[in-house]
Design an enzyme around this catalytic site. Structure first.
Site, PDB file in Angstrom:
ATOM      1  N   ARG A   1      12.515  40.718   5.174  1.00 13.17           N
ATOM      2  CA  ARG A   1      12.450  40.686   6.636  1.00 13.17           C
ATOM      3  C   ARG A   1      13.866  40.580   7.206  1.00 13.17           C
ATOM      4  O   ARG A   1      14.810  40.335   6.466  1.00 13.17           O
ATOM      5  CB  ARG A   1      11.578  39.526   7.129  1.00 13.17           C
TER       6      ARG A   1
ATOM      7  N   ASN B   1      13.447  40.430  20.002  1.00 15.11           N
ATOM      8  CA  ASN B   1      13.681  39.531  18.868  1.00 15.11           C
ATOM      9  C   ASN B   1      12.420  38.701  18.653  1.00 15.11           C
ATOM     10  O   ASN B   1      11.426  38.842  19.368  1.00 15.11           O
ATOM     11  CB  ASN B   1      14.905  38.645  19.136  1.00 15.11           C
TER      12      ASN B   1
ATOM     13  N   ALA C   1      15.907  42.793  10.523  1.00 16.77           N
ATOM     14  CA  ALA C   1      16.086  44.222  10.775  1.00 16.77           C
ATOM     15  C   ALA C   1      17.061  44.902   9.801  1.00 16.77           C
ATOM     16  O   ALA C   1      16.730  45.935   9.211  1.00 16.77           O
ATOM     17  CB  ALA C   1      16.517  44.449  12.226  1.00 16.77           C
TER      18      ALA C   1
ATOM     19  N   ASP D   1      16.046  42.685  16.790  1.00 13.56           N
ATOM     20  CA  ASP D   1      15.352  43.692  15.997  1.00 13.56           C
ATOM     21  C   ASP D   1      15.412  45.077  16.618  1.00 13.56           C
ATOM     22  O   ASP D   1      15.243  46.071  15.927  1.00 13.56           O
ATOM     23  CB  ASP D   1      13.894  43.272  15.791  1.00 13.56           C
TER      24      ASP D   1
ATOM     25  N   GLN E   1      10.101  30.694  10.438  1.00 11.95           N
ATOM     26  CA  GLN E   1      11.320  31.216   9.817  1.00 11.95           C
ATOM     27  C   GLN E   1      12.510  30.284  10.027  1.00 11.95           C
ATOM     28  O   GLN E   1      13.395  30.201   9.185  1.00 11.95           O
ATOM     29  CB  GLN E   1      11.649  32.605  10.377  1.00 11.95           C
TER      30      GLN E   1
END
Length: 355
Positions: free
Chosen positions: A51, A252, A53, A242, A201
């Site tokens: 994960r 994002n 981008a 992203d 995250q």
């Protein structure tokens, strides 16, 4: 690369599979996977085993090469047909992060430029391009980290949201890069890490990366960001990206736009760290950025021993939100820090890239 910056995406030693650090198992377990089938490569993106981008873009380049390597295509025509099918499957794995599509398009251009050459030569060119994409990302991480570090001073408190470190790239990362670079140079910064619901995250990955690097790190719940800003503990907000639209609107991880609104209220600078590879010049504004919707079960049950909401309650689970460009103090790229008005400076960046 030091132990602080794990190699989360690369080819295996024999070049026949993609080796990734399974980020769904962190921080409790360090598990590496070697992937080569279409199903497991696509699943790794969908399940967030890989994960961020830039990392997704690198992974996609290696993945399409590995798939072509095992395709059994005897000539260019067969390889081209196979490539088109696999590109479509990989590209559909996650719709918001633009690097996925960009790097697949870049690999396709290599295929196009190799027209008329034997399949073995085309495969070699694809591998070389994938490796070049990763090397460019490493250089980008260093440059963007340097630019970001220039925005802060010794002792500053930095609020982070989600994860934009080495795990999301190839080296230092983007939004976490300045914190990691500061630690290397003995500069004291304090990281305040939003946990980043619902997939955590910030808790699982950002606090893991920063604490391992020796950064003074404090984990907070997402709904504590306002209180921490109010208390004067935050001097800047650093977030990743992203997809960046041509007007400076930034997609994002969900919750980022809320952080930007709080920062504006408290007068805290809000910086978006965005490699130029993440800028989508074909997208005019944030309203045109597709937002991925994920499994509702991630909200109420994924990280809980028992479900935390009644079974019949509906859940809405967008993976990203869009921060309006008016809330962004600066956009940090590997080429420097962009300031408003973003339409003009992004257009100039595009024009400069064409020369």
């Amino acid at each position: 690369m030091s132990a602080v910056y794990p190699e989360n995406v690369r080819l295996t030693a024999d070049g026949t599979a993609v080796r990734i650090l399974d980020q769904t198992r962190l921080p409790g377990e360090t598990v590496y996977l070697e992937l080569k089938t279409p199903e497991e490569l696509r699943e790794a993106i969908c399940a967030l085993r890989v994960r961020g981008a830039p990392a997704i873009g690198i992974f996609a380049a290696y993945a399409i090469y590995v798939l072509c390597l095992h395709s059994g295509a005897a000539d260019e025509r067969q390889l081209r047909l196979f490539f088109a099918r696999q590109k479509a499957e990989l590209d559909s794995a996650r719709p918001t992060a633009v690097n996925l599509r960009k790097m697949l398009d870049r690999m396709e251009r290599v295929l196009d430029s190799a027209a008329g050459r034997p399949a073995a030569e085309i495969l070699a060119a694809l591998r070389q391009e994938a490796e070049q994409i990763q090397q460019e990302d490493i250089a980008m991480c260093r440059a963007i980290s340097e630019h970001g570090l220039a925005l802060v001073r010794e002792g500053d408190g930095i609020l982070t949201h989600c994860n934009a470190g080495a795990l999301a790239t190839s080296c230092y990362g983007t939004a976490l890069g300045p914190l990691l670079l500061a630690a290397e140079r003995g500069i004291t910064l304090h990281a305040w890490c939003d946990e980043t619901r619902p997939l955590l995250q910030g808790a699982r990955l950002t606090s893991y990366e920063l604490s391992r690097a020796g950064v003074d790190t404090t984990l907070i719940c997402d709904n504590m960001a306002s209180a921490v800003m109010q208390q004067g503990k935050i001097q800047a907000c650093f977030v990743g990206c992203d997809r960046l639209a041509a007007n400076g609107d930034a997609a994002n991880k969900i919750g980022t736009s809320g952080v930007a609104i709080l920062a504006a209220h408290y007068g805290v600078p809000f910086y978006v760290f965005c490699p130029t590879s993440t800028i989508d010049f074909s997208c005019p504004d944030g309203a045109h950025i597709p937002i991925e919707l994920r499994d509702p079960a991630e909200i109420g049950r994924k990280y809980f021993e028992k479900p935390m909401a009644p079974e019949h309650v509906k859940c809405f689970n967008p993976a990203f939100d869009v921060t309006d460009h008016a809330l962004i103090t600066g956009i940090v790229t590997e080429k420097g820090v962009l300031r408003p008005p973003y339409v003009q400076c992004l257009a100039a960046l595009l024009e400069g890239g064409k020369k």
